[in-house]
Design a protein around this motif. Structure first.
Motif, PDB file in Angstrom:
ATOM      1  N   UNK B 124       0.833  -1.213   0.000  1.00 17.77           N
ATOM      2  CA  UNK B 124       0.000   0.000   0.000  1.00 17.77           C
ATOM      3  C   UNK B 124       0.867   1.262   0.000  1.00 17.77           C
ATOM      4  N   UNK B 125       1.890   1.265   0.844  1.00 19.81           N
ATOM      5  CA  UNK B 125       2.739   2.455   0.920  1.00 19.81           C
ATOM      6  C   UNK B 125       3.466   2.713  -0.388  1.00 19.81           C
ATOM      7  N   UNK B 126       3.831   1.620  -1.046  1.00 25.86           N
ATOM      8  CA  UNK B 126       4.531   1.755  -2.318  1.00 25.86           C
ATOM      9  C   UNK B 126       3.615   2.425  -3.355  1.00 25.86           C
ATOM     10  N   UNK B 127       2.372   1.978  -3.385  1.00 28.51           N
ATOM     11  CA  UNK B 127       1.423   2.591  -4.332  1.00 28.51           C
ATOM     12  C   UNK B 127       1.129   4.036  -3.927  1.00 28.51           C
ATOM     13  N   UNK B 128       1.047   4.253  -2.639  1.00 27.15           N
ATOM     14  CA  UNK B 128       0.700   5.595  -2.149  1.00 27.15           C
ATOM     15  C   UNK B 128       1.762   6.614  -2.535  1.00 27.15           C
ATOM     16  N   UNK B 129       2.996   6.147  -2.676  1.00 27.15           N
ATOM     17  CA  UNK B 129       4.084   7.082  -2.970  1.00 27.15           C
ATOM     18  C   UNK B 129       4.247   7.350  -4.469  1.00 27.15           C
ATOM     19  N   UNK B 130       3.391   6.755  -5.294  1.00 29.00           N
ATOM     20  CA  UNK B 130       3.480   6.997  -6.744  1.00 29.00           C
ATOM     21  C   UNK B 130       2.835   8.343  -7.091  1.00 29.00           C
ATOM     22  N   UNK B 131       3.368   8.973  -8.138  1.00 28.32           N
ATOM     23  CA  UNK B 131       2.842  10.276  -8.547  1.00 28.32           C
ATOM     24  C   UNK B 131       1.642  10.156  -9.483  1.00 28.32           C
ATOM     25  N   UNK B 132       1.525   9.019 -10.130  1.00 25.22           N
ATOM     26  CA  UNK B 132       0.409   8.839 -11.056  1.00 25.22           C
ATOM     27  C   UNK B 132       0.050   7.365 -11.155  1.00 25.22           C
TER      28      UNK B 132
END
Lengths: 468, 230, 238
Positions: B124-132
């Motif tokens: 989840x955190x990995x996806x949350x840190x994406x810009x788009x």
């Protein structure tokens, strides 16, 4: 007088005396009227759409057992668990049990009036669970330890300044007058909560029997996050919210958006059937549907007012109601405010304590006109008044109207009364011994009309005496 | 099985037994017949949609403008790719998320950024840190300016809502007139086994909770870009 | 046509000129006006308060008074609604249900009668000044009267109609509501009066005297120069 009725008098008196507050509410709704009218005009026939929506709800509500069973069977086949809760306590206990059994630590919620109805947050917090409202308006009122002010716009009673002060105090953020900055403060706080929460609790706007789905309507994306990231999803669902077919949503989603917030479509309309399925990358491991009765079946048993179960909680009736606009959401003292709340609360919580809400209406009918599913709201207020008078007549009123009808029932007596110009006298009994002397209640703000020197009856008799 | 089930069912049946409700006051007698021809009957009342593709695309474009959806028509997937690169540069993207899908793969191919792929699971955190988040979709809905996504067509539930910018790639053939057609599409594609998540996304995330003033990017994406390959 | 006049009790007591105006307009159009003297009150006060038995007693008198009438016309959207919309509900399942329905069918609100039954929008009236029109809720939403009074006003010589922003918003009267919940009723009245004043009209017109009683009460209290008149009074002006 019941406490609730007295509270209503006190609060409505306080709110109506606050002219800046009333102006603030009116202004906040101004944009809504404009957008709503534009979107209604885009419909080829808004009235036709209302007819169809009313017919669809009629079909669903009058075959509620059939459609609930179909819904249960279909969504259970997808791995969701359906819990039938006859009352609020059963619903709360079930949700607490799920939380405890699964070692839940943090709970995130998206907007659900049904959870307000069953006082879920208090129950969860009492057992030591942290509960976070993710909808911006709900989060704001949660921080203020208040209930939602409005079904759809929970924090519409607050100014940006009040919200900024609140965030400074509760979150340590810097002061700002920009709604955008305030929104971003809440966004940042909530982002952490979504990622940490292990249980998400949502409401439900519609359930679809045909496909075993729930549908959730929202603008912010908080409900999507609440139902996607935590490992457990609990959806509260009032038994009346089931629709027969998936295609029914083609009608109800745009109507809800138009009536509710003056939008073409609400930003996210999401349909869920079950938890994460095999092969799917994300979504909760468990999905629980809590089907809540909580005296909705009492409203169902009242055939005359059964259509009120068609309510889609759009809030359109509140937005047009001159009572709501002047007394605000908190005067009602109910979970569901405004006209729909005045209609259904006596069924959900008892006629004796809540019939005053049906009396507190000028019966103007703006609510009925606005209702996208054509609930006969203002006539139901009349029926509640009748049911209330029958169940426990107010002594003063009974006597007053007894005298009134005696007089009106005998033209000779009426004419006698006319002669003495005392026609309104018996009506004084209406409010004698309650709040105020009627003449003073009127003349505080309005001049009282003078009786004509001679009534029309007398004048006609004199001038055209020979003719009938 | 919990006892509540039979309690509630009994209450419902008791309430409905020999106790008919008055039919709704409707001015249109056609509404009576609606139950049979449902879905299509709604089209008589709902906002009008042109029958041809160009009309539908124009309507989608017009509604997108009001919604603040950034809608771009591009001739080819290469043109879409160039547009995506411009967006990445303009917003200074450092990491994006996507999922394996014919058009998304072509769209992000050769983009010089780390890509988190969601289809096989993700942090989840990995996806949350994406810009788009770059996704495909089921269909575009002309009547509402909506994008219909599902688990299958958008890489799960969260990819299209967690990153702050959602980029959707679609083909002109994916344009449908209205919601009813969108439902017909998914029923045809998946039969009885519909995805556990389907959503109509209609514009970027928004709120009006503070003084009823519109703010974009409440909890979901602040920007929604739809790239339509003609 | 022989027209039986239905004069609501408060018009009888407070505003007899409204009833005379109706008489003058209808007679001016060449019709015969009858006034069945047995009428008293339509029964709306007890009905609205929930006392349906008492309401039926009053209603039966009205039904009896108009039993032989060809057509019944009244200058109040609210009282006509009581007969036209609520009598059938009130008498549902009662022995005189049919009579209630018959009366409902032959009863008309004044402006609706002129426009929809007689087909007349110009009664030859003359009134100099700027007016604004208040839609009484019962007339508007129960009877669907919106265009009729406006069509009639449009043909009054010298009259200019300016619409107020809150034309369809309730004035806050609502019968006993006005005294039972006086602060709310007053707040609604304030919204209405502010909207009236905003138009700059010299006169507020309505087809319901009960609304006008509420509106006028506040305008007078506030010492406003804005006058209020019933539609019939405007139409009877020459």
């Amino acid at each position: 007088m019941a406490t609730q009725a007295a509270d209503f008098q006190t609060l409505s008196r306080r709110y109506t005396a606050d002219k800046p507050f009333r102006a603030f509410i009116q202004k906040a709704l101004g944009g809504y009227y404009k957008k709503r009218d534009e979107n209604k005009a885009n419909f080829q026939d808004w009235q036709g759409a209302r007819d169809l929506a009313a017919e669809t709800k009629y079909e669903a509500v009058n075959h509620l057992d059939k459609y609930l069973l179909e819904f249960e069977q279909k969504i259970t086949a997808r791995g969701a668990k359906v819990f039938w809760a006859p009352n609020a306590e059963a619903a709360r206990e079930y949700i607490l049990k799920i939380a405890k059994e699964n070692g839940v630590r943090s709970i995130i919620k998206s907007k659900t009036m049904t959870s307000e109805e069953i006082h879920l947050n208090e129950a969860l917090e009492k057992e030591g669970f942290g509960v976070f409202e993710s909808d911006l308006g709900e989060y704001i009122v949660q921080l203020r330890k208040e209930a939602p002010f409005h079904l759809v716009f929970p924090a519409m009673h607050l100014t940006r300044r009040q919200i900024s002060d609140l965030f400074q105090k509760e979150l340590g953020s810097k002061a700002t007058d920009e709604p955008e900055e305030l929104t971003m403060i809440a966004r940042d706080v909530m982002r952490r909560k979504y990622c940490e929460a292990d249980m998400g609790i949502s409401g439900t706007n519609f359930a679809v029997a045909e496909t075993g789905m729930i549908s959730i309507t929202e603008n912010e994306g908080n409900a999507r996050l609440t139902t996607s990231l935590p490992r457990i999803h609990v959806a509260l669902l009032g038994i009346e919210k089931v629709l027969p077919r998936l295609e029914d949503l083609s009608l109800f989603l745009p109507m809800l958006a138009t009536a509710g917030a003056g939008q073409t479509m609400t930003c996210y309309n999401t349909m869920y059937s079950g938890p994460r399925q095999p092969g799917e990358p994300d979504g909760p491991e468990q999905m629980h549907i809590v089907l809540l009765d909580n005296r909705r079946t009492e409203l169902l048993a009242d055939a005359e007012q059964r259509d009120a179960l068609g309510c889609i909680r759009c809030g359109a009736c509140l937005n047009v109601c001159p009572i709501f606009k002047n007394v605000g959401g908190y005067s009602y003292g109910t979970t569901y405010g405004g006209p729909i709340g005045s209609v259904i609360t006596p069924h959900l919580r008892g006629l004796k304590d809540w019939k005053h809400l049906s009396a507190a209406s000028s019966l103007c009918g703006a609510c009925t006109e606005a209702c996208p599913v054509k609930i006969d709201l203002h006539h139901h207020l009349l029926q509640n008044r009748r049911n209330g008078a029958k169940a426990s007549p107010a002594v003063g009123e009974k006597v007053a109207f007894g005298g009134f009808s005696l007089m009106m029932g005998h033209p000779a007596l009426y004419r006698l009364a006319v002669v003495f110009g005392r026609i309104f006298q018996p009506l004084q009994g209406l409010v004698n011994g309650t709040i105020l002397d009627p003449l003073r209640a009127w003349t505080g703000s309005r001049n009282f009309p003078k009786l004509a020197p001679k009534s029309f009856h007398e004048q006609w008799k004199k001038e055209r005496g020979g003719r009938k | 099985m919990n006892p509540g089930r039979s309690i509630i069912l009994n209450r419902i049946r008791e309430a409905l037994r020999n106790n008919p409700a008055p039919r709704p006051h409707t001015s249109h007698s056609q509404a009576d017949a609606a139950a049979e021809t449902h879905g299509h009957a709604q089209r008589e009342w709902l906002p009008k949609v042109g029958a041809t593709l160009p009309e539908q695309i124009d309507l989608f474009a017009k509604i997108s403008e009001g919604l603040k959806t950034e809608f771009h028509r591009v001739p080819t997937i290469d043109a879409a790719h160039n547009l995506l690169k411009q967006l990445a540069a303009a917003e200074g993207w450092k990491k994006i998320a996507s999922h394996s899908h014919h058009d998304t793969d072509s769209l992000i191919q050769g983009i010089d950024l780390p890509v988190v792929r969601t289809e096989k699971g993700y942090g989840i955190d990995e996806l949350e840190s994406c810009d788009a988040g770059v996704t495909g979709c089921e269909v575009l809905v002309a009547q509402t300016g909506g994008v219909m996504v599902s688990v299958e067509s958008a890489g799960g539930r969260a990819l299209s809502v967690l990153p702050p910018h959602h980029v959707v790639i679609a083909r002109a053939s994916q344009m449908v007139p209205d919601l009813t057609a969108a439902f017909e599409h998914v029923k045809k594609r998946y039969g009885k086994n519909l995805p556990s998540f389907m959503s109509f996304i209609t514009g970027p995330s928004r709120t009006g909770d503070i003084e009823r003033i519109l703010v974009l990017g409440a909890h979901g994406p602040k920007r929604l870009t739809v790239l339509l390959i003609d | 046509m022989r027209i039986s006049l239905f004069v609501p009790c408060f018009v009888d007591q407070l505003y007899p000129n409204v009833a005379w105006s109706v008489v003058r307009v209808l007679e001016g159009l060449g019709h015969e006006v009858l006034f069945p003297e047995g009428q008293s009150c339509c029964g709306q006060p007890p009905f609205n308060s929930g006392y349906w038995d008492e309401a039926r007693s009053a209603a039966r008198v009205t039904m009896k008074a108009f039993r032989d009438a060809e057509v019944v016309v009244g200058p109040s959207g609210s009282c006509v609604t009581m007969i036209k919309v609520f009598y059938p509900d009130l008498f549902k399942g009662e022995p005189d249900e049919l009579e209630a329905r018959e009366l409902a069918a032959k009863t008309h609100e004044f402006s609706s009668f002129l426009v929809n039954v007689l087909g007349i929008t110009d009664v030859g009236a003359k009134f100099d000044g700027k007016v604004t029109f208040h839609d009484g809720c019962h007339g508007l939403r129960e009877l669907g009267i919106k265009s009729e009074p406006r069509a009639l006003l449009a043909n009054v010589k010298g009259l200019e109609l300016v619409e107020m922003s809150e034309a369809e918003t309730c004035c806050g009267f609502g019968g006993t509501f006005a005294v039972k919940y006086a602060p709310i009723s007053t707040a609604m009245d304030e919204v209405k009066c502010a909207s009236i004043l905003q138009t700059g009209a010299g006169t507020v017109v309505s087809n319901d005297s009960s609304c006008l009683m509420q509106i006028r009460g506040m305008l007078e209290k506030e010492k406003s120069a804005v006058k209020s008149l019933h539609l019939a009074e405007i139409l009877a002006s020459r």
